[in-house]
Scaffold this active site. Sequence first.
Site, short mmCIF file in Angstrom:
data_model
loop_
_atom_site.label_atom_id
_atom_site.label_comp_id
_atom_site.label_asym_id
_atom_site.label_seq_id
_atom_site.Cartn_x
_atom_site.Cartn_y
_atom_site.Cartn_z
N ASP A 271 -8.88 5.21 -8.27
CA ASP A 271 -8.83 4.07 -7.51
C ASP A 271 -9.49 3.22 -8.50
O ASP A 271 -10.29 3.47 -9.48
CB ASP A 271 -9.96 4.28 -6.23
CG ASP A 271 -11.24 4.00 -6.53
OD1 ASP A 271 -11.74 2.99 -6.65
OD2 ASP A 271 -12.02 5.08 -7.26
N CYS A 309 12.62 -3.76 -10.84
CA CYS A 309 11.40 -3.10 -9.89
C CYS A 309 12.15 -3.22 -8.72
O CYS A 309 12.75 -4.11 -8.21
CB CYS A 309 10.33 -4.04 -10.01
SG CYS A 309 8.93 -3.73 -8.72
N CYS A 314 10.17 -7.92 -5.87
CA CYS A 314 11.17 -8.37 -6.67
C CYS A 314 12.55 -8.29 -6.12
O CYS A 314 13.40 -9.00 -6.91
CB CYS A 314 10.72 -7.11 -7.77
SG CYS A 314 9.37 -7.56 -8.87
N HIS A 340 3.28 -6.52 -5.34
CA HIS A 340 4.08 -5.93 -6.63
C HIS A 340 3.06 -4.92 -7.69
O HIS A 340 3.59 -3.92 -7.97
CB HIS A 340 4.66 -7.03 -7.54
CG HIS A 340 5.02 -6.68 -8.85
ND1 HIS A 340 6.18 -6.15 -9.15
CD2 HIS A 340 4.29 -6.52 -10.27
CE1 HIS A 340 6.41 -5.82 -10.55
NE2 HIS A 340 5.12 -6.03 -10.97
#
Length: 376
Positions: A271, A309, A314, A340
Amino acid sequence: MYRLITRDNNAKRGEFHTVHGTIQTPVFMNVGTAAAIKGAVSTLDLQAIDTQVELSNTYHLHVRPGDLVVKKMGGLHKFMVWDKPILTDSGGFQVFSLAGLRKIKEEGVYFQSHIDGKRIFMGPEESMQIQSNLASTIAMAFDECPPHPATRKYMQDSVDRTTRWLLRCKTEMERLNSLEDTINPKQMLFGINQGGTFADIRIEHARRISELDLDGYALGGLAVGESHEEMYEIIEQTVPYLPLEKPTYLMGVGTPANILEAVERGVDFFDCVYPSRNGRHGHAYTNHGKMNLLNAKYELDERPIEEGCQCPVCKTYSRAYIRHLLKAKEMLGLRFLVTHNLYFYNKMMEEIRMAIEEHRFQEYKRDKLARMAEGE
Ligand SMILES: [Zn+2]
């Protein structure tokens, strides 16, 4: 329950079965501190970019809105509308890094809330009770996150106390899971290995906590000021002493390169706030390194952040538009970048899993690092 599917040298490819679904590992857990991803990314967005696990912070939710409020609302899953796994940390890290004026005793820690200065006590039992009220899938044991650097004597005493606290966490969780009004009676417990950069203390601690047959094991207290090389060395020396048939979680790490190095050394769970924090600063992660979307050269750039992407941003918006949003301080610009970046991290984990399965992780890692170092 963890199932090791295959290994590529020390890299592990596994799956972790929980009451909220199966986690494919290695996995990145998306950090939603106060039950929200910073950058206005919702759980609907997390679903849209196909993420597996959300992580929330016990300390933050305890001070606001209060874990009893969350419990009355049916637990975190219902409250934030997310039916996949959630991991909650123990609150320990925030108590040691955020809260003012603290006192560590055998029973736990006395400290002041960073919101209103209110005096709070948190020990192993309290941390387990709060996490049981939040009803996360995986709860973390309450530990001391020792300062860096610390003397050997301080570290040994701290680690010994952390072990005693872990036993109390285990007993308390068993009690809570057996209560009738517990929202998630199948809540799982991960223990945390500490010891700073003292490899022998880490190894001895790993041996001791491995005997407790917990659901998983974390490496805590890393990425707190030591060099990357020191961190990799500690991971390499400690992981072999944690059970192979349980998941290993490297807490709070890190950059894409840190993750690749740790996967290579047998880590399953990660994480980190980097994808959301960097997104909020106008930075995008791509396969060709980090991009600063505020850069003037993107003013008339019709291309997406990263060509190819498949993230919703995107697929839809141009660099020029996102740059404009950032310049105009529109929240939408930050939201796009965070979305993103989280997609990039989660996608990288998918690539990692496939590379391990196909026993070409070394090659994948080398190519990925070389491409990211290229720059745009
Ligand atoms: Zn994208």
